[in-house]
Design a protein around this motif. Sequence first.
Motif, short mmCIF file in Angstrom:
data_model
loop_
_atom_site.label_atom_id
_atom_site.label_comp_id
_atom_site.label_asym_id
_atom_site.label_seq_id
_atom_site.Cartn_x
_atom_site.Cartn_y
_atom_site.Cartn_z
N ALA A 41 0.81 -1.21 0.00
CA ALA A 41 0.00 0.00 0.00
C ALA A 41 0.85 1.27 0.00
O ALA A 41 0.50 2.25 -0.64
N VAL A 42 1.97 1.24 0.70
CA VAL A 42 2.78 2.44 0.87
C VAL A 42 3.85 2.55 -0.19
O VAL A 42 4.14 3.63 -0.70
N SER A 43 4.44 1.45 -0.56
CA SER A 43 5.62 1.47 -1.41
C SER A 43 5.28 1.22 -2.87
O SER A 43 4.45 0.39 -3.19
N LEU A 44 5.95 1.92 -3.74
CA LEU A 44 5.81 1.68 -5.17
C LEU A 44 6.88 0.72 -5.67
O LEU A 44 6.75 0.17 -6.75
N GLY A 48 9.31 -1.99 1.20
CA GLY A 48 9.06 -2.93 2.28
C GLY A 48 10.19 -3.91 2.46
O GLY A 48 10.55 -4.27 3.59
N LEU A 49 10.79 -4.34 1.37
CA LEU A 49 11.93 -5.25 1.43
C LEU A 49 13.14 -4.57 2.04
O LEU A 49 13.84 -5.15 2.86
N ALA A 56 16.21 -6.47 9.99
CA ALA A 56 16.97 -7.69 10.26
C ALA A 56 18.39 -7.37 10.72
O ALA A 56 18.98 -8.11 11.51
N LEU A 57 18.95 -6.27 10.25
CA LEU A 57 20.30 -5.88 10.65
C LEU A 57 20.32 -5.16 12.00
O LEU A 57 21.28 -5.28 12.75
N ILE A 58 19.25 -4.43 12.32
CA ILE A 58 19.22 -3.62 13.54
C ILE A 58 18.74 -4.41 14.75
O ILE A 58 19.29 -4.27 15.84
N ILE A 59 17.71 -5.23 14.59
CA ILE A 59 17.14 -5.97 15.72
C ILE A 59 18.16 -7.04 16.16
O ILE A 59 18.61 -7.84 15.34
N PRO A 60 18.52 -7.07 17.44
CA PRO A 60 19.52 -8.01 17.90
C PRO A 60 18.99 -9.45 17.98
O PRO A 60 17.79 -9.68 18.14
N LYS A 61 19.91 -10.39 17.90
CA LYS A 61 19.58 -11.79 18.11
C LYS A 61 19.57 -12.08 19.60
O LYS A 61 20.32 -11.49 20.36
N ARG A 62 18.71 -12.99 20.01
CA ARG A 62 18.64 -13.37 21.42
C ARG A 62 19.89 -14.18 21.77
O ARG A 62 20.23 -15.14 21.09
#
Length: 66
Positions: A41-44, A48-49, A56-62
């Motif tokens: 809806a937002v991206s042309l 989103g990718l 995926a790069l910013i959120i840390p792994k547990r």
Amino acid sequence: MKRLYLSKTDKKICGVCGGIAEYFNIDSTLVRLAWVVISLAVSLGFGGLIVYIIAALIIPKRQETI
């Protein structure tokens, strides 16, 4: 304190949507569906990718505790 991590068990690609679902305690299918709908809806293009890759790069792994 609740923290956002990539999911190790509920992942299709990198675990971003599974981690978000675990954080908010909801079904990961709903998060994935919302991600696709919002991205379309937002991206042309591939916005989103790109946001998914950045997440995926910013959120840390547990980290495993021994």
